[in-house]
Design a protein around this motif. Structure first.
Motif, PDB file in Angstrom:
ATOM      1  N   UNK A 124       0.828  -1.205   0.000  1.00 30.07           N
ATOM      2  CA  UNK A 124       0.000   0.000   0.000  1.00 30.07           C
ATOM      3  C   UNK A 124       0.867   1.262   0.000  1.00 30.07           C
ATOM      4  N   UNK A 125       1.964   1.227   0.742  1.00 28.80           N
ATOM      5  CA  UNK A 125       2.885   2.366   0.732  1.00 28.80           C
ATOM      6  C   UNK A 125       3.584   2.502  -0.622  1.00 28.80           C
ATOM      7  N   UNK A 126       3.897   1.357  -1.248  1.00 38.89           N
ATOM      8  CA  UNK A 126       4.502   1.382  -2.589  1.00 38.89           C
ATOM      9  C   UNK A 126       3.559   2.061  -3.574  1.00 38.89           C
ATOM     10  N   UNK A 127       2.287   1.672  -3.516  1.00 35.73           N
ATOM     11  CA  UNK A 127       1.294   2.251  -4.428  1.00 35.73           C
ATOM     12  C   UNK A 127       1.119   3.738  -4.169  1.00 35.73           C
ATOM     13  N   UNK A 128       1.071   4.129  -2.909  1.00 37.53           N
ATOM     14  CA  UNK A 128       0.933   5.551  -2.579  1.00 37.53           C
ATOM     15  C   UNK A 128       2.113   6.352  -3.121  1.00 37.53           C
ATOM     16  N   UNK A 129       3.319   5.810  -2.985  1.00 32.05           N
ATOM     17  CA  UNK A 129       4.504   6.504  -3.493  1.00 32.05           C
ATOM     18  C   UNK A 129       4.493   6.590  -5.013  1.00 32.05           C
ATOM     19  N   UNK A 130       4.129   5.495  -5.663  1.00 32.94           N
ATOM     20  CA  UNK A 130       4.069   5.489  -7.126  1.00 32.94           C
ATOM     21  C   UNK A 130       3.088   6.540  -7.624  1.00 32.94           C
ATOM     22  N   UNK A 131       1.958   6.656  -6.959  1.00 35.71           N
ATOM     23  CA  UNK A 131       0.964   7.674  -7.350  1.00 35.71           C
ATOM     24  C   UNK A 131       1.535   9.082  -7.208  1.00 35.71           C
ATOM     25  N   UNK A 132       2.265   9.324  -6.126  1.00 35.25           N
ATOM     26  CA  UNK A 132       2.856  10.648  -5.922  1.00 35.25           C
ATOM     27  C   UNK A 132       3.877  10.964  -7.012  1.00 35.25           C
ATOM     28  N   UNK A 133       4.713  10.000  -7.346  1.00 35.13           N
ATOM     29  CA  UNK A 133       5.714  10.215  -8.397  1.00 35.13           C
ATOM     30  C   UNK A 133       5.031  10.418  -9.737  1.00 35.13           C
ATOM     31  N   UNK A 134       4.013   9.607 -10.027  1.00 33.71           N
ATOM     32  CA  UNK A 134       3.267   9.773 -11.273  1.00 33.71           C
ATOM     33  C   UNK A 134       2.612  11.134 -11.366  1.00 33.71           C
ATOM     34  N   UNK A 135       2.047  11.615 -10.258  1.00 32.25           N
ATOM     35  CA  UNK A 135       1.404  12.934 -10.250  1.00 32.25           C
ATOM     36  C   UNK A 135       2.418  14.037 -10.517  1.00 32.25           C
ATOM     37  N   UNK A 136       3.640  13.895  -9.977  1.00 33.26           N
ATOM     38  CA  UNK A 136       4.684  14.894 -10.225  1.00 33.26           C
ATOM     39  C   UNK A 136       5.131  14.876 -11.685  1.00 33.26           C
ATOM     40  N   UNK A 137       5.227  13.679 -12.268  1.00 37.07           N
ATOM     41  CA  UNK A 137       5.582  13.592 -13.687  1.00 37.07           C
ATOM     42  C   UNK A 137       4.497  14.219 -14.556  1.00 37.07           C
ATOM     43  N   UNK A 138       3.237  13.993 -14.208  1.00 39.17           N
ATOM     44  CA  UNK A 138       2.142  14.628 -14.938  1.00 39.17           C
ATOM     45  C   UNK A 138       2.233  16.147 -14.847  1.00 39.17           C
ATOM     46  N   UNK A 139       2.477  16.650 -13.647  1.00 41.66           N
ATOM     47  CA  UNK A 139       2.569  18.094 -13.444  1.00 41.66           C
ATOM     48  C   UNK A 139       3.740  18.704 -14.208  1.00 41.66           C
ATOM     49  N   UNK A 140       4.776  17.886 -14.457  1.00 38.83           N
ATOM     50  CA  UNK A 140       5.946  18.363 -15.205  1.00 38.83           C
ATOM     51  C   UNK A 140       5.736  18.288 -16.717  1.00 38.83           C
ATOM     52  N   UNK A 141       4.574  17.822 -17.137  1.00 42.04           N
ATOM     53  CA  UNK A 141       4.258  17.801 -18.565  1.00 42.04           C
ATOM     54  C   UNK A 141       4.446  16.466 -19.250  1.00 42.04           C
ATOM     55  N   UNK A 142       4.771  15.418 -18.497  1.00 44.87           N
ATOM     56  CA  UNK A 142       4.925  14.079 -19.068  1.00 44.87           C
ATOM     57  C   UNK A 142       3.607  13.325 -18.956  1.00 44.87           C
ATOM     58  N   UNK A 143       3.469  12.282 -19.778  1.00 48.99           N
ATOM     59  CA  UNK A 143       2.234  11.509 -19.791  1.00 48.99           C
ATOM     60  C   UNK A 143       2.554  10.026 -19.713  1.00 48.99           C
ATOM     61  N   UNK A 144       1.667   9.248 -19.067  1.00 52.92           N
ATOM     62  CA  UNK A 144       1.907   7.800 -18.995  1.00 52.92           C
ATOM     63  C   UNK A 144       1.732   7.141 -20.344  1.00 52.92           C
ATOM     64  N   UNK A 145       2.495   6.077 -20.591  1.00 50.05           N
ATOM     65  CA  UNK A 145       2.425   5.393 -21.877  1.00 50.05           C
ATOM     66  C   UNK A 145       1.163   4.559 -22.003  1.00 50.05           C
ATOM     67  N   UNK A 146       0.822   3.817 -20.966  1.00 50.12           N
ATOM     68  CA  UNK A 146      -0.407   3.026 -20.964  1.00 50.12           C
ATOM     69  C   UNK A 146      -0.343   1.701 -21.687  1.00 50.12           C
ATOM     70  N   UNK A 147       0.620   1.515 -22.591  1.00 51.38           N
ATOM     71  CA  UNK A 147       0.575   0.324 -23.438  1.00 51.38           C
ATOM     72  C   UNK A 147       0.887  -0.962 -22.684  1.00 51.38           C
ATOM     73  N   UNK A 148       1.506  -0.867 -21.527  1.00 52.67           N
ATOM     74  CA  UNK A 148       1.811  -2.087 -20.774  1.00 52.67           C
ATOM     75  C   UNK A 148       0.544  -2.807 -20.308  1.00 52.67           C
ATOM     76  N   UNK A 149      -0.576  -2.119 -20.299  1.00 56.72           N
ATOM     77  CA  UNK A 149      -1.838  -2.748 -19.889  1.00 56.72           C
ATOM     78  C   UNK A 149      -2.540  -3.468 -21.042  1.00 56.72           C
ATOM     79  N   UNK A 150      -2.015  -3.352 -22.246  1.00 60.07           N
ATOM     80  CA  UNK A 150      -2.666  -4.011 -23.384  1.00 60.07           C
ATOM     81  C   UNK A 150      -2.703  -5.530 -23.182  1.00 60.07           C
ATOM     82  N   UNK A 151      -3.815  -6.181 -23.511  1.00 59.01           N
ATOM     83  CA  UNK A 151      -3.948  -7.626 -23.292  1.00 59.01           C
ATOM     84  C   UNK A 151      -3.264  -8.435 -24.388  1.00 59.01           C
TER      85      UNK A 151
END
Length: 233
Positions: A124-151
């Protein structure tokens, strides 16, 4: 009472010489350096440069850190988390590729990805940290790739949080064997020449490093610790 003193010394010997706030794991090693980028750079070197950039920002924030695998000779993945066993947060630094059959379409894939393991004892702490880092990357103008979730074969990593680009990857060795919260970061898809320049150019690397360091600092803030404690009660 001699046995108490002996037990104390034994416990001290089992701990690292000095624990750090953050372990920065440089992904891959010289003999198997990971993906070769569009410009011909080896991923391990890109990972090392980004880890050093993050380290500099953590230093300025007065957060202690250690680099793991930065000499290029640490081939044993489990050895990396052993080296970090006393640290508060484990971050594994990488740059991304795509499936081999997609390489002719490399320009279609870009963005960062973050991974956590539900087998980590501090998931749960890992997930919380990942979300915080992802939010900072978003705020810096980067976007998630998303393709790793493709089936599709080789991917199919479901989202833990789609908005911030966090995926589950339960059996990644460095994530599941870490004793502290752990996040693996793929900074960008470097087989795409545009995305490579965006995240490995001087300004791009600076912005990525700043976002990761800032997110990591928030993970370790006293306020964050209090929220985690309250959630567990």
């Amino acid at each position: 009472m001699k046995w108490i003193g002996a037990l104390f010394l034994l416990n001290c010997a089992a701990l690292p010489a000095s624990a750090a706030d953050i372990a920065l794991d440089v992904g891959h090693f010289l003999e198997r350096p990971g993906v070769i980028s569009a410009s011909g750079a080896k991923e391990w070197e890109l990972n090392r440069l980004l880890a050093l950039e993050i380290a500099g920002r953590l230093d300025r924030a007065r957060l202690s850190r250690q680099l793991i695998g930065d000499d290029g000779h640490m081939a044993d993945l489990a050895e990396r988390t052993v080296a970090a066993r006393g640290d508060r947060l484990f971050l594994s630094i990488h740059h991304d590729s795509i499936q081999p059959e997609w390489r002719p379409r490399a320009g279609e894939f870009s963005g960062f990805s973050l991974f956590v393991s539900r087998k980590n004892p501090r998931f749960q702490d890992s997930l919380a940290c990942a979300r915080k880092i992802g939010a900072k990357l978003l705020a810096a103008g980067f976007r998630p790739s998303g393709y790793h979730a493709l089936p599709v074969r080789g991917e199919n990593r479901p989202f833990a949080d789609e908005k911030t680009g966090v995926h589950y990857f339960d059996d990644l060795v460095v994530l599941k064997s870490a004793r502290q919260p752990a996040v693996l970061i793929e900074a960008g898809v470097v087989v795409n020449p545009v995305d490579e320049l965006k995240v490995t150019g001087r300004e791009g690397r600076r912005r990525v490093a700043e976002a990761i360091a800032s997110g990591a600092a928030e993970c370790l803030s006293p306020a964050s610790d209090r929220r985690t404690l309250e959630a567990e009660q």
